[in-house]
Scaffold this active site. Structure first.
Site, PDB file in Angstrom:
ATOM      1  N   GLU A   1       4.775 -10.152   0.803  1.00  0.00           N
ATOM      2  CA  GLU A   1       4.067  -9.104   0.052  1.00  0.00           C
ATOM      3  C   GLU A   1       2.558  -9.305   0.213  1.00  0.00           C
ATOM      4  O   GLU A   1       1.947 -10.093  -0.538  1.00  0.00           O
ATOM      5  CB  GLU A   1       4.416  -9.175  -1.436  1.00  0.00           C
ATOM      6  CG  GLU A   1       5.879  -8.988  -1.743  1.00  0.00           C
ATOM      7  CD  GLU A   1       6.097  -8.483  -3.171  1.00  0.00           C
ATOM      8  OE1 GLU A   1       6.729  -7.442  -3.330  1.00  0.00           O
ATOM      9  OE2 GLU A   1       5.616  -9.124  -4.121  1.00  0.00           O
TER      10      GLU A   1
ATOM     11  N   HIS B   1       5.728 -14.918  -7.094  1.00  0.00           N
ATOM     12  CA  HIS B   1       5.089 -13.613  -6.936  1.00  0.00           C
ATOM     13  C   HIS B   1       3.575 -13.797  -7.025  1.00  0.00           C
ATOM     14  O   HIS B   1       3.086 -14.619  -7.798  1.00  0.00           O
ATOM     15  CB  HIS B   1       5.591 -12.650  -8.024  1.00  0.00           C
ATOM     16  CG  HIS B   1       5.226 -11.229  -7.721  1.00  0.00           C
ATOM     17  ND1 HIS B   1       3.963 -10.729  -7.928  1.00  0.00           N
ATOM     18  CD2 HIS B   1       5.958 -10.212  -7.187  1.00  0.00           C
ATOM     19  CE1 HIS B   1       3.938  -9.451  -7.535  1.00  0.00           C
ATOM     20  NE2 HIS B   1       5.130  -9.118  -7.080  1.00  0.00           N
TER      21      HIS B   1
ATOM     22  N   GLU C   1       1.418 -12.161  -8.482  1.00  0.00           N
ATOM     23  CA  GLU C   1       0.886 -11.978  -9.844  1.00  0.00           C
ATOM     24  C   GLU C   1       1.050 -13.263 -10.656  1.00  0.00           C
ATOM     25  O   GLU C   1       0.223 -13.569 -11.509  1.00  0.00           O
ATOM     26  CB  GLU C   1       1.582 -10.775 -10.509  1.00  0.00           C
ATOM     27  CG  GLU C   1       1.108  -9.465  -9.875  1.00  0.00           C
ATOM     28  CD  GLU C   1       2.122  -8.337  -9.865  1.00  0.00           C
ATOM     29  OE1 GLU C   1       3.131  -8.417 -10.585  1.00  0.00           O
ATOM     30  OE2 GLU C   1       1.897  -7.357  -9.121  1.00  0.00           O
TER      31      GLU C   1
ATOM     32  N   ASN D   1      11.624  -4.750  -8.536  1.00  0.00           N
ATOM     33  CA  ASN D   1      10.960  -5.655  -9.467  1.00  0.00           C
ATOM     34  C   ASN D   1      10.297  -4.792 -10.541  1.00  0.00           C
ATOM     35  O   ASN D   1       9.288  -4.148 -10.279  1.00  0.00           O
ATOM     36  CB  ASN D   1       9.918  -6.486  -8.700  1.00  0.00           C
ATOM     37  CG  ASN D   1       9.111  -7.391  -9.619  1.00  0.00           C
ATOM     38  OD1 ASN D   1       9.400  -7.513 -10.810  1.00  0.00           O
ATOM     39  ND2 ASN D   1       8.078  -8.022  -9.065  1.00  0.00           N
ATOM     40  N   TRP D   2      10.888  -4.797 -11.718  1.00  0.00           N
ATOM     41  CA  TRP D   2      10.388  -3.913 -12.783  1.00  0.00           C
ATOM     42  C   TRP D   2       9.159  -4.480 -13.484  1.00  0.00           C
ATOM     43  O   TRP D   2       8.590  -3.836 -14.358  1.00  0.00           O
ATOM     44  CB  TRP D   2      11.515  -3.623 -13.791  1.00  0.00           C
ATOM     45  CG  TRP D   2      12.586  -2.715 -13.239  1.00  0.00           C
ATOM     46  CD1 TRP D   2      12.576  -2.078 -12.027  1.00  0.00           C
ATOM     47  CD2 TRP D   2      13.822  -2.323 -13.878  1.00  0.00           C
ATOM     48  NE1 TRP D   2      13.717  -1.319 -11.869  1.00  0.00           N
ATOM     49  CE2 TRP D   2      14.499  -1.447 -12.990  1.00  0.00           C
ATOM     50  CE3 TRP D   2      14.409  -2.633 -15.095  1.00  0.00           C
ATOM     51  CZ2 TRP D   2      15.740  -0.883 -13.291  1.00  0.00           C
ATOM     52  CZ3 TRP D   2      15.645  -2.068 -15.400  1.00  0.00           C
ATOM     53  CH2 TRP D   2      16.299  -1.202 -14.519  1.00  0.00           C
ATOM     54  N   LYS D   3       8.756  -5.694 -13.134  1.00  0.00           N
ATOM     55  CA  LYS D   3       7.552  -6.325 -13.708  1.00  0.00           C
ATOM     56  C   LYS D   3       7.577  -6.199 -15.242  1.00  0.00           C
ATOM     57  O   LYS D   3       8.656  -6.229 -15.835  1.00  0.00           O
ATOM     58  CB  LYS D   3       6.292  -5.742 -13.069  1.00  0.00           C
ATOM     59  CG  LYS D   3       6.333  -5.840 -11.529  1.00  0.00           C
ATOM     60  CD  LYS D   3       5.027  -5.553 -10.850  1.00  0.00           C
ATOM     61  CE  LYS D   3       5.185  -5.652  -9.347  1.00  0.00           C
ATOM     62  NZ  LYS D   3       3.935  -5.512  -8.621  1.00  0.00           N
TER      63      LYS D   3
ATOM     64  N   GLY E   1       8.114  -2.370  -6.230  1.00  0.00           N
ATOM     65  CA  GLY E   1       7.567  -2.385  -7.588  1.00  0.00           C
ATOM     66  C   GLY E   1       7.592  -0.982  -8.187  1.00  0.00           C
ATOM     67  O   GLY E   1       8.617  -0.511  -8.678  1.00  0.00           O
ATOM     68  N   GLY E   2       6.469  -0.289  -8.114  1.00  0.00           N
ATOM     69  CA  GLY E   2       6.303   1.013  -8.779  1.00  0.00           C
ATOM     70  C   GLY E   2       7.421   2.006  -8.506  1.00  0.00           C
ATOM     71  O   GLY E   2       7.923   2.661  -9.435  1.00  0.00           O
TER      72      GLY E   2
ATOM     73  N   GLY F   1       0.779  -2.320  -5.273  1.00  0.00           N
ATOM     74  CA  GLY F   1       0.297  -1.381  -6.297  1.00  0.00           C
ATOM     75  C   GLY F   1      -0.921  -0.577  -5.890  1.00  0.00           C
ATOM     76  O   GLY F   1      -1.567   0.040  -6.734  1.00  0.00           O
TER      77      GLY F   1
ATOM     78  N   SER G   1       3.777  -1.377  -2.024  1.00  0.00           N
ATOM     79  CA  SER G   1       3.705   0.087  -1.955  1.00  0.00           C
ATOM     80  C   SER G   1       4.835   0.715  -1.131  1.00  0.00           C
ATOM     81  O   SER G   1       4.618   1.716  -0.446  1.00  0.00           O
ATOM     82  CB  SER G   1       2.329   0.542  -1.440  1.00  0.00           C
ATOM     83  OG  SER G   1       1.323   0.122  -2.341  1.00  0.00           O
TER      84      SER G   1
HETATM   85  P1  13P Z   1       4.475  -2.054  -5.548  1.00  0.00           P
HETATM   86  O1  13P Z   1       5.717  -1.551  -4.854  1.00  0.00           O
HETATM   87  O2  13P Z   1       4.187  -1.346  -6.831  1.00  0.00           O
HETATM   88  O3  13P Z   1       3.306  -2.104  -4.613  1.00  0.00           O
HETATM   89  O4  13P Z   1       4.777  -3.577  -5.983  1.00  0.00           O
HETATM   90  C1  13P Z   1       5.246  -4.472  -5.019  1.00  0.00           C
HETATM   91  C2  13P Z   1       5.620  -5.730  -5.687  1.00  0.00           C
HETATM   92  O5  13P Z   1       4.772  -6.476  -6.150  1.00  0.00           O
HETATM   93  C3  13P Z   1       7.062  -6.031  -5.809  1.00  0.00           C
HETATM   94  O6  13P Z   1       7.268  -7.330  -6.220  1.00  0.00           O
END
Ligand code: 13P
Length: 265
Positions: free
Chosen positions: A176, A104, A106, A10-12, A243-244, A182, A222
Site C-alpha cells: 500500500e 498498516h 496508519e 478494511n473498514w478502518k 479502504g473507502g 485515501g 484508492s
Molecule cells: P483507500 O482504499 O481508502 O485508499 O484505503 C486503502 C487502505 O488503506 C486499505 O487498508
C-alpha cells in the site's frame, strides 16, 4: 491463476455495529447464490466493537460462508495480560476472525508501530492458526528519492524474520503506497505490479521458491470498481486491500464482480 485472489475490505474506524452488520449482510446476501470456486476470497475487517455483530450473521445462509472471512485490524502479540486497550489473537479468533491486518501505515504512522512489533504480531498470529495480512509501503518522499524498493524490502525482511517457509507461504502481504491511500491517486498498475514482483523476489530469497509462488500479495491504495480489473490482470497482483470503496455495498460488490471477470478470462 494458481493463487486464489483476495478482495479484502478494511473498514478502518468507521460505522457503529448496526451499520456494520447491515453492510456485511448486503455483501453476504449478494453473493449467497454464487459458488465460492468462482469468487475471490472475500475478507472483511470491521472495528473490534463490530466483530461480534458481523460474525453473528456470517454463517446463517447455509451456503458455505467461508467465501467471506473476517479479519481484525490489529492485534497484540501476547495472549493476555496487563496491556490496557490491546486485543490478543485469541480474542480475535473468539470473535470469528481468521485473518489479522498488521503493520498498516496508519498504525506505523500514528501509533509508532515498528518492524520489530509487526514481526512479533505475525509470529503470534501464525502460531494461533490465523493468517497475517502484512502491510508495507513507501511515502511520496521515499518514492521521489528513489528508495522505494530498498525501503519495502527492508519492511518485508523484518516482518518475516524467523518465520518458517511454510508459514510464510500461507501469509498475505499488502503493498500500500502511502501516497495512494485515501487520496484517489491509484498507483499505476504496471508500477504496482513491478513493486509486488520485487516483494515476491524478496520472499523467494527469504523463504524459497515454493513460498514465493504461494504467498498472496495484494495492492491497496484508492482501489475502486474502475481500477480493479486492470490491477487484477497483472501477473503478480493477487488482489486488493480496499479502504473507502469497501464502505459502500455497491462499490465493494462491484470490485468483487470485476475481479471475477478477470478470474474467468
Ligand atoms: P483507500 O482504499 O481508502 O485508499 O484505503 C486503502 C487502505 O488503506 C486499505 O487498508
Amino acid at each position: 491463476m494458481s493463487r486464489k485472489p483476495i478482495i479484502a475490505g478494511n473498514w478502518k474506524m468507521n460505522m457503529l455495529s448496526s451499520d456494520a452488520k447491515s453492510l456485511f449482510e448486503g455483501i453476504k446476501s449478494h453473493w449467497s447464490e454464487t459458488s465460492a470456486t468462482v469468487m475471490p476470497q472475500v475478507i472483511i475487517a470491521p472495528t473490534f466493537t463490530s466483530l461480534w455483530a458481523v460474525s453473528s450473521v456470517k454463517c446463517s445462509c447455509g451456503c458455505g460462508c467461508d467465501k467471506i472471512a473476517i479479519a481484525g485490524q490489529n492485534c497484540h502479540w501476547e495472549s493476555s495480560g496487563a496491556y490496557t486497550g490491546e486485543i490478543s489473537v485469541e480474542m480475535l479468533a473468539d470473535a470469528g476472525c481468521s485473518y489479522v491486518i498488521i503493520g498498516h501505515s496508519e498504525r506505523r504512522q500514528y501509533f509508532s508501530e515498528t518492524d520489530e512489533m509487526i514481526n512479533k504480531k505475525a509470529k503470534s498470529i501464525l502460531s494461533k492458526g490465523l493468517i497475517p495480512i502484512i502491510c508495507c509501503g513507501e511515502t511520496l518522499e521515499q518514492r521521489e528519492s528513489g528508495i522505494t524498493d530498498s525501503w519495502i524490502s527492508g519492511q518485508i525482511r523484518a516482518a518475516l524474520d524467523g518465520i518458517s517457509s511454510e508459514d510464510i507461504a500461507k501469509s498475505v502481504i499488502a503493498y500500500e503506497p502511502i501516497w495512494a491511500i485515501g487520496t484517489g491517486k491509484t498507483c499505476d498498475a504496471d508500477e504496482a505490479n513491478r513493486v509486488i514482483a520485487m516483494i515476491r523476489s524478496v520472499v523467494k530469497e527469504v523463504a524459497g521458491e515454493s513460498a514465493s509462488n504461494s504467498i498472496r500479495i495484494l495492492y491497496g491504495g484508492s482501489v475502486k470498481p474502475e481500477t480493479i480489473a486492470e490491477q487484477m490482470s497483472k501477473s503478480d497482483i493477487d488482489g486488493a486491500l480496499v479502504g473507502g470503496a469497501s464502505l459502500k455495498v455497491d462499490s465493494f460488490n462491484k470490485i468483487i464482480e470485476n475481479t471475477m471477470t478477470v478470474m474467468v478470462n
